[in-house]
Design an enzyme around this catalytic site. Structure first.
Site, short mmCIF file in Angstrom:
data_model
loop_
_atom_site.label_atom_id
_atom_site.label_comp_id
_atom_site.label_asym_id
_atom_site.label_seq_id
_atom_site.Cartn_x
_atom_site.Cartn_y
_atom_site.Cartn_z
CG ASP A 1 -4.95 -1.01 0.37
OD1 ASP A 1 -5.25 -2.03 1.02
OD2 ASP A 1 -4.61 -1.04 -0.82
CB SER B 1 -0.94 0.04 1.22
OG SER B 1 -1.95 -0.85 1.03
C1 GLA Z 1 -5.30 -3.64 -3.28
C2 GLA Z 1 -6.45 -2.64 -3.19
C3 GLA Z 1 -7.35 -2.96 -1.98
C4 GLA Z 1 -7.77 -4.42 -1.95
C5 GLA Z 1 -6.57 -5.34 -2.17
C6 GLA Z 1 -6.97 -6.78 -2.34
O1 GLA Z 1 -4.45 -3.49 -2.19
O2 GLA Z 1 -5.97 -1.34 -3.07
O3 GLA Z 1 -8.46 -2.10 -1.98
O4 GLA Z 1 -8.78 -4.67 -2.87
O5 GLA Z 1 -5.80 -4.97 -3.31
O6 GLA Z 1 -7.54 -7.27 -1.18
#
Ligand code: GLA
Length: 387
Positions: free
Chosen positions: A171, A125
């Site tokens: 995230d 993230s």
């Molecule tokens: C990414 C996205 C999240 C989520 C994950 C999978 O990190 O930003 O919103 O969907 O993938 O769980």
């Protein structure tokens, strides 16, 4: 890089002192993958790696974006709105500022210097981290009356509309709201949440970066998003009250799955509905201190992401195959969007060193280069670093 070094870099660049330094973590998701945009439950924790911002207002009417990680920078005159410029990193903070301006908030010129130690596009993230960092800094600098929860929603909208990725709320919410030594159990439909103690006594939470960048991740991600929407529309014919795929129980899935004639869509729905149930089981296991069950659920989650949601790949599967064969590893799975990036593992503390050495050689033999291994703890969400 420590605080003093970042301040020095700021002085070198802007010839003045930064007024504030803010930090926003990255996150790992313990369980509940590809669930947030399907309205179910997820269980992330913030980690100690993240993004820092040294910042000060200016009276030049210019917003300056600099980073110690990327050569590109931008100096933009204050305007009432902005649009995305190519794929440069500063689109993330710019998108957040644009959102605030569109919402009627005012800003002044800003001198901003960012630095991050999260691997980019690795499932930890880094985008949510820089978005939330900017949003939180703006809230503090301009005394905006916006809650952390509202900032999370705003950053998600920025990612959806300005950046163009259909991500869910997990995230941004995790990096805003996480609490030290706790996992965040979040209902992505209602945004209700609770904290579950996560100190993993006697166990280490290990982050394994496969060093495989998530190629084509955004387009594949949007493809999965669309597949889930298509499966939901079919289920709604039999279950009209259902708003999200995660509102469907495993029992109803079994009862009505024949309505989906496309086997790919059926597999996608099976992952989502079973994963949502696994999160509920994992929360219970954690609350009752049953780490063995918690670990098994992590493995089951990975298997479902591998065979039903098809977002893992050779590198991530190699890591998890190793973990499964390692006696003192309780559980492991990919974390984040997948298609490369990072995995997490829960390993007995006393053998964590051996685990990491053995995994390094196993992975390097199979893939051709070593992974990067870090030990993590559940940390606090976005905050100011006081002088
Ligand atoms: C990414 C996205 C999240 C989520 C994950 C999978 O990190 O930003 O919103 O969907 O993938 O769980």
């Amino acid at each position: 890089m420590n605080r003093e070094e970042l301040m020095q870099e700021f002085r070198n660049r802007f010839h003045k002192e930064p007024a504030n330094i803010f930090f926003c973590p990255g996150r790992v998701n313990l369980i509940g993958e590809h669930i947030d945009y399907n309205g179910g439950r997820v269980m992330p924790v913030a980690i100690s790696m993240g993004t820092w911002l040294a910042v000060s207002k200016n009276t030049d009417g210019i917003i300056r974006f600099y980073s110690l990680n990327f050569p590109e920078s931008a100096e933009l005159h204050l305007q009432s709105s902005y649009s995305k410029t190519g794929s440069a990193w500063f689109n993330y903070p710019l998108g957040v500022i644009d959102h605030l301006l569109q919402d009627g908030h005012t800003a002044s010129g800003l001198d901003m210097l960012f630095y991050g130690n999260l691997p980019v596009a690795a499932g930890l993230s880094s985008s949510a981290s820089i978005e939330m960092l900017t949003a939180f800094a703006m809230k503090e600098l301009f005394a905006l009356n916006i809650s952390r929860k509202e900032l999370a929603v705003m950053c998600k909208e920025t990612e959806n509309r300005f950046i163009g990725v259909n991500c869910g709320i997990m995230d941004q919410f995790a990096v805003a709201m996480s609490k030290k030594h706790h996992a965040l159990l979040l209902n992505c439909d209602t945004l209700e949440y609770e904290y579950i103690p996560f100190e993993a006594g006697g166990f280490s939470l290990v982050i394994i970066d496969t060093c495989k960048q998530r190629m084509l991740a955004d387009s594949k991600y949007n493809e999965r998003f669309a597949e889930c929407g298509a499966a939901l529309r079919l289920f709604k014919k039999e279950l009209p009250h259902v708003q999200n795929l995660c509102d469907i129980s495993m029992a109803d899935f079994e009862l009505y799955k024949d309505i989906i004639s496309n086997p790919v869509l059926e597999k996608r729905a099976l992952h989502v509905i079973s994963e949502n149930q696994r999160v509920k089981d994992a929360a219970l296991a954690l609350q009752t201190g049953d780490l063995a069950t918690f670990g098994k659920l992590l493995y089951a989650s990975h298997a479902s992401l591998r065979y039903h949601y098809e977002v893992t790949g050779r590198e991530l599967d190699t890591v998890i195959d190793f973990c499964r064969g390692y006696k003192d590893c309780l559980g492991a799975r990919m974390t984040g969007a997948g298609f490369g990036g990072c995995a997490i593992a829960l390993v007995k503390e006393r053998t964590a060193g051996d685990f990491s050495n053995s995994l390094e050689s196993y992975y390097a033999r199979a893939i051709g280069y070593p992974p990067k291994i870090n030990f993590a703890e559940a940390d606090e969400g976005v905050r100011e670093i006081r002088f």
